[in-house]
Design an enzyme around this catalytic site. Structure first.
Site, PDB file in Angstrom:
ATOM      1  N   ASP A 199       1.397  -5.297   8.208  1.00 40.32           N
ATOM      2  CA  ASP A 199      -0.263  -4.514   8.123  1.00 40.32           C
ATOM      3  C   ASP A 199      -0.950  -5.487   7.845  1.00 40.32           C
ATOM      4  OD1 ASP A 199      -2.159  -2.712   7.154  1.00 40.32           O
ATOM      5  OD2 ASP A 199      -0.487  -1.413   5.874  1.00 40.32           O
ATOM      6  N   TYR A 256     -11.406   1.282  10.156  1.00 39.88           N
ATOM      7  CA  TYR A 256     -12.250   1.765   9.281  1.00 39.88           C
ATOM      8  C   TYR A 256     -12.382   0.439   7.905  1.00 39.88           C
ATOM      9  CZ  TYR A 256      -8.641   4.638   6.591  1.00 39.88           C
ATOM     10  OH  TYR A 256      -7.058   3.936   5.420  1.00 39.88           O
ATOM     11  N   LYS A 257     -12.790  -0.556   7.867  1.00 44.01           N
ATOM     12  CA  LYS A 257     -12.870  -1.151   6.508  1.00 44.01           C
ATOM     13  C   LYS A 257     -13.175  -1.820   7.410  1.00 44.01           C
ATOM     14  CE  LYS A 257      -8.000  -0.418   4.381  1.00 44.01           C
ATOM     15  NZ  LYS A 257      -8.703   0.120   3.022  1.00 44.01           N
ATOM     16  N   ARG A 268     -12.050  -2.731  -7.947  1.00 44.68           N
ATOM     17  CA  ARG A 268     -12.010  -3.645  -6.309  1.00 44.68           C
ATOM     18  C   ARG A 268     -13.364  -3.837  -6.019  1.00 44.68           C
ATOM     19  NH1 ARG A 268      -8.003  -1.539  -1.610  1.00 44.68           N
ATOM     20  NH2 ARG A 268      -9.915  -0.329  -1.908  1.00 44.68           N
ATOM     21  N   PHE A 276       0.271  -1.049  -0.031  1.00 43.59           N
ATOM     22  CA  PHE A 276       0.016   0.211  -0.112  1.00 43.59           C
ATOM     23  C   PHE A 276       1.458   1.205  -0.012  1.00 43.59           C
ATOM     24  CE2 PHE A 276      -3.205   3.380   2.516  1.00 43.59           C
ATOM     25  CZ  PHE A 276      -3.325   3.075   1.312  1.00 43.59           C
TER      26      PHE A 276
END
Lengths: 389, 389
Positions: free
Chosen positions: B191, B216-217, B363, B125
């Site tokens: 991560d 938050y995912k 995605r 990322f």
């Protein structure tokens, strides 16, 4: 010339800011003199949180655009800028005070390569000391304490100072100290935690370089609300802070391989904005609408003066540790007493909330948006009942 | 053997997690396949925010104790720990993912003095890349890219890797890569942003040293909700992170002059906990009550398999870029198409929310707590209508 409750009532009647207390929700009977630690809740916050939940529910990830979440950091920065004497694009709301201090302190040292020292006051807020210690260890610099005789000379990269001393409430000479730092080519970094929102702050007028501050004290953003950082316009393109997350990238969603700092203060961001906390802060700042910082200072001074005068009459065992001159003092009055911690605990049982700072300091804050003169009168009455004879 | 809507309905009827969708509030008609970017709102959050406002109003600063605000960082850490295969005291919720990565990366390099390199994948990322670039510049280290042939040898201080690749959804071999890092004496930092809450994560079993992740995912904490950090118990007393604010001090309110790190993961904190965001996250995590990570994985795999099978039938122009084997894939399926950005925009107009990652990746995330098989069916139907012939 004993001061009476009627005197306090008269002062409230003449107070041009008296109506602002309605913007807050403070329990009946409580005298809240700890807004310099955690501000009282603005009424608008609960509604703003409910609206946030609606936005999230309705638009899901689309609310970053539709509800303006993506612009909050900069927009809140412009709102805070007005309160600290900065241009609109010189302040951004992000992260925590100590986190921002870390970033700006490293950035400042990078702007003064070859200089070996950072200066701070040993009397500064401890978190500032700790961050400065950490930065000096990280960068191999020496930390000197101004109030212990460390010289301000051309070996100094940056001076860190609080605008208002957290223990005594004393206001520092922002323009004077900034000029002294500049005279030797050092940068000046101000901590505004204990001044912004209560007294005028003039970063531009003082020629300040960098500043940080929290929003949970006089700005009433709520517990752990997001902090802010200031960088003078002339320095913005030179600031290179070390926590280079995508939040500070020039083109975050390009997903490029190399970091490229965003223009201006946006580069101080690290990651996603803490939206819920920012939404609450946005609503909280509405309480400042239509209020000048000069009016806030006048009200704060009036409250503090009443407290000092009443204490002189009725709390002789307490020793004033704040400056006697209201012009030299932030919106806070501190007293020392060997039994300070117990006195505060007993006062709290009687609904008077101040706070304790070791070893023997009692702090009382007079948030000018919602504290009344009758609150000050009540506080002294109730404290007098618990001070040991 | 065409797959029908009835097949999807049957799969939902047999889904042991089907009832969990009621814990979320998702607009009628919207197929939300972007929970890998921002989770959907748990119904409990709005009520928790209202309760927070009440706590603040009623107890003011006293709510740090009475409402448990002061314990949120550690308590939320124990709740996240269960989802990532960690011991209760190995995770703390604080700051942002990139901020925590910065802290742990510097700490890791300090635990491996004399080593000159940090390794990461160029495919990681981007924010992780940027942070690693920043840390290497700060500490004078070299950054090497594993997927471009940089050797993993005894010059490496720490390897940073994502558990699930954000573009392709591919699951990394956590135990295998950790062992390879340990073989040369390097530390391993994971991560977990794209895995925690959707598939099993076993930090303990893999022997991982350090980890970070967002909430938050798949954890549904809301936009910019606080992140977490993991430090294996055996390393906790040796971790020295560089942002030494009072939040990480052993005795924060003693207001001592020198920084002294708190025991355990508490030292990773910098400042006050962002209470409002934490209160929301606490309520959001209730959605995981009674759910095993294995059940989440099974559901996610079932949804992903259905999507891949339907796409093979009806979306032949899309090229699968995720692993074909569901066991090798997180809770996400990605496709490539030259017109990906436009297809996603048109699908969004039809209520199907996925997201775009440059240059041509679409995605689709299958948050197992709230996505249904009929949602997957609907998504493919609607996407098929907008893919250019």
């Amino acid at each position: 010339m004993t001061i009476t409750r009627a005197d306090a009532v008269r002062l409230d009647a003449a107070d041009p800011l008296a109506g602002l207390r309605d913007r807050f929700d403070i329990p009946e009977g409580v005298v809240y003199l700890d807004g310099n630690s955690l501000g009282a809740p603005p009424r608008a916050v609960a509604g703003a949180l409910a609206a946030f939940a609606d936005d999230w529910r309705r638009d899901l990830i689309g609310a970053w655009g539709s509800a303006g979440w993506g612009g909050l950091a900069a927009r809140l920065g412009t709102r805070v800028a007005r309160l600290v004497g900065a241009a609109e694009d010189e302040v951004i709301v992000t992260d925590t005070t100590s986190g921002n201090l870390f970033k700006l302190l490293v950035a400042a040292c990078r702007m003064r390569p070859g200089r070996s020292r950072v200066l701070i006051e040993a009397a500064n807020f401890p978190s500032d000391l700790y961050v400065a210690q950490g930065v000096c260890e990280l960068l191999g610099l020496e930390l000197g304490y101004l109030d212990e005789g460390a010289p301000l000379d051309e070996t100094v990269a940056v001076v860190v100072h609080s605008h208002v001393d957290f223990r005594t409430g004393e206001i520092a000479d922002m323009a004077g100290l900034t000029a002294r730092a500049h005279d030797v080519g050092a940068l000046m970094l101000w901590d505004l935690c204990h001044s912004a929102g209560a007294i005028p702050v003039d970063l531009t007028g003082a020629g300040a370089d960098l500043a940080v501050g929290c929003t949970y004290k006089y700005l009433n953003g709520g517990p752990g609300s997001p902090a802010y950082a200031y960088v003078a316009g002339r320095l913005q393109d030179r600031v290179r802070q070390p926590i280079t997350g995508w939040g500070g990238h020039a083109r975050r969603f390009a997903m490029a391989r190399e970091f490229e700092p965003a223009p201006g203060t946006a580069r101080l961001q690290v990651s996603q904005a803490p939206v819920i906390g920012m939404v609450a802060l946005d609503a909280a700042l509405d309480a400042f609408e239509g209020v000048t910082v000069e009016a806030l200072r006048d009200k704060a001074a009036s409250l503090g003066e009443l407290f000092v005068a009443l204490a002189a009459e009725r709390l002789p065992a307490l020793r004033l540790v704040s400056p006697r001159d209201p012009a030299a003092r932030g919106s806070q009055v501190s007293f020392a007493h060997p039994a300070a911690e117990r006195i505060l605990a007993e006062a709290a049982e009687r609904g008077v909330v101040g706070d304790f700072r070791p070893p023997e300091t009692m702090r009382f804050g007079f948030a000018p948006l919602y504290v009344r003169h009758v609150d000050v009168y009540e506080a002294v009455e109730r404290i007098a009942a618990v001070v040991p004879a």
